[in-house]
Design a protein around this motif. Structure first.
Motif, short mmCIF file in Angstrom:
data_model
loop_
_atom_site.label_atom_id
_atom_site.label_comp_id
_atom_site.label_asym_id
_atom_site.label_seq_id
_atom_site.Cartn_x
_atom_site.Cartn_y
_atom_site.Cartn_z
N ALA A 80 -7.20 -0.85 2.72
CA ALA A 80 -7.36 0.60 2.66
C ALA A 80 -8.72 1.02 3.20
O ALA A 80 -8.83 2.02 3.93
N ALA A 87 -3.16 -0.82 -9.89
CA ALA A 87 -3.06 0.47 -9.21
C ALA A 87 -3.38 1.61 -10.17
O ALA A 87 -3.04 1.57 -11.36
N LEU A 114 0.84 -1.20 0.00
CA LEU A 114 0.00 0.00 0.00
C LEU A 114 0.88 1.26 0.00
O LEU A 114 0.58 2.23 -0.71
N ARG A 133 -7.68 -3.18 -1.51
CA ARG A 133 -8.82 -2.32 -1.16
C ARG A 133 -9.41 -2.67 0.20
O ARG A 133 -9.76 -1.75 0.96
N ALA A 179 -7.33 2.28 -3.73
CA ALA A 179 -6.31 1.23 -3.74
C ALA A 179 -6.67 0.16 -4.75
O ALA A 179 -7.85 -0.03 -5.08
#
Length: 479
Positions: free
Chosen positions: A431, A239, A200, A428, A423
């Motif tokens: 995030a 991404a 991340l 995801r 993200a």
């Protein structure tokens, strides 16, 4: 669920997870109980034939008492009770660790090297049906684990034993095996969290894909670094936004190698835990007549010193501390980017969290000491073992890394969010969980609760499932 143990090879880190972390009960297989009974009969026959010999803790007392063979009355009195052991004080080991110690104590029993009665063996396994005694977690300056084992077994077994059983309970290295396995289990969750957060952060800094190219696995030549590279590529796939036209800071480029090294340290520690959990560690051990005819033999030895535990734990502590330094470097690089968080803050807010990560990095650094053989009090006991201390250091370093990862996750998720991006699919859920606990625009009054919420989310992945203690201890999460 109930774990059925038939042989010492059944004692694995996965079984430790089931019994110590998830609270499953243990029973001995019927064939194992029969084998234990046969070995006990062989042991009693051997002792009857050698009552005049110095058999440590059997026909003699322990420690200084080993120099004198006991007469029949003294031998019977000594046999009934758990031999005297030193005591300690202070906060106890987490219940999950104490449960792992009871489990590991069964290795000698299943190997036949601790020739206890079947009823003693089944009573030992039955301890896992209920709450554990208080076992102090500090002040362990003994060789082996006699302080911890005395606290653990005295109330249950003192006055109920027969010849040879006392030493079979309080000598050896089951605590060493248990704490190594416990650190390995925590590490297996921690490394995946660390890789997720590192991926991340790489998205947040817009690291070029070249830093994670599959060709690097070939030229670096290490399977564990290759595994990290592959996983990070999958996590980062899809991404949004452009990547840097130049290389990212060193901390981002070094991360796959250091994460790969940590995977290697964890694999080595796991291998050590598998060996230690099933090994006979008692002093003395009994080997039967099939090995040493005609009646077997009692062998005095150094099994109480587990040479795999402290070095394996130290390697984990070093790895967690190294990663904590990388984490705080990545936090600093992210918060100082002119097109990052600082560009969207009216005053320094989330960007101040680099101070927090620096503090946790120092805590991790302080925890990563070397656990050398201790100098014992003297005489026969001239060295001590440091596995519990090494476990605490590894746990403290791991907990500091966990806290630093929570900071990095917040900074990375906020960096991506402030750009109006989301993200990639594999990241995801992480995030989203971070931004749910610590939303964009959170005011300073909410920083503590928000960061705590992120830390709890990550900790639930390091220590998954129900904990078996009110406090998980070093490196653990409270319930």
């Amino acid at each position: 669920m109930t774990v059925v143990l038939a042989r010492s090879a059944d004692l694995t880190p996965d079984v430790v997870r089931r019994v110590s972390w998830h609270g499953e009960q243990v029973v001995l297989a019927p064939d194992a109980v029969s084998s234990i009974g046969r070995r006990r009969a062989e042991f009693v026959a051997f002792v009857d034939a050698h009552r005049g010999r110095h058999l440590y803790g059997i026909t003699t007392r322990h420690h200084h008492g080993a120099k004198q063979v006991l007469d029949a009355d003294a031998r019977a009195e000594y046999a009934r009770r758990l031999p005297s052991t030193p005591a300690s004080t202070g906060p106890g080991l987490p219940e999950r660790v104490v449960r792992a110690v009871v489990l590991a104590r069964l290795a000698d029993v299943l190997n036949g090297t601790a020739a206890v009665r079947p009823e003693t063996a089944t009573a030992l396994a039955a301890m896992l049906d209920g709450p554990m005694p208080h076992v102090p977690g500090r002040g362990h300056g003994e060789p082996g684990n006699v302080i911890a084992l005395g606290h653990l077994f005295r109330a249950r077994f003192d006055g109920t034993l027969e010849i040879g059983e006392g030493m079979a309970l309080i000598n050896g290295a089951p605590v060493s095996a248990a704490v190594l396995a416990d650190a390995v289990l925590a590490g297996q969750g921690r490394i995946t969290v660390a890789e997720d957060v590192a991926a991340l952060a790489a998205i947040a800094v817009r690291a070029p894909g070249a830093h994670y190219d599959e060709e690097l696995a070939r030229v670096w030549g290490d399977e564990h670094q290759a595994a990290t590279l592959e996983r990070m590529r999958k996590l980062m796939a899809g991404a949004e936004g452009p990547t840097l036209p130049y290389q990212a800071p060193v901390s981002f480029r070094s991360a796959p190698r250091m994460l790969g090294w940590t995977r290697r340290a964890l694999a080595q520690a796991a291998d050590g835990a598998r060996i230690s959990l099933r090994a006979s560690s008692n002093n003395p051990i009994f080997v039967g007549p099939g090995t040493r005819p005609p009646l077997g033999e009692v062998l005095s030895n150094g099994g109480y010193h587990d040479p795999l535990a402290a070095p394996g734990l130290d390697a984990l502590a070093r790895s967690w501390a190294d990663l904590a330094q990388l984490v705080t470097a990545q936090v600093s690089r992210l918060v100082e980017r002119p097109d990052g968080i600082v560009a969207s803050e009216p005053e320094a807010q989330v960007s101040l969290l680099d101070m927090t990560s620096a503090g946790w990095a120092e805590e991790a650094r302080a925890a990563a000491g070397t656990s050398l053989i201790g100098l014992g009090p003297g005489g026969q006991t001239d060295t001590g073992t440091a596995e519990v201390l090494a476990w605490r250091r590894a746990g403290d370093a791991g907990a500091a890394l966990d806290a630093g990862l929570a900071v990095l996750a917040v900074v990375a998720a906020h960096t991506i969010g402030h750009r109006g991006e989301v993200a990639p699919p594999a990241l995801r859920p992480l995030a989203d969980a971070v931004l749910s606990a610590f939303p964009l625009g959170t005011g300073a009054v909410g920083f503590g609760p928000g960061l705590g919420g992120v830390a709890r989310h990550l900790a639930e992945r390091v220590f998954p499932g129900p904990a078996t203690a009110p406090s998980a201890g070093p490196g653990g999460r409270p319930r």
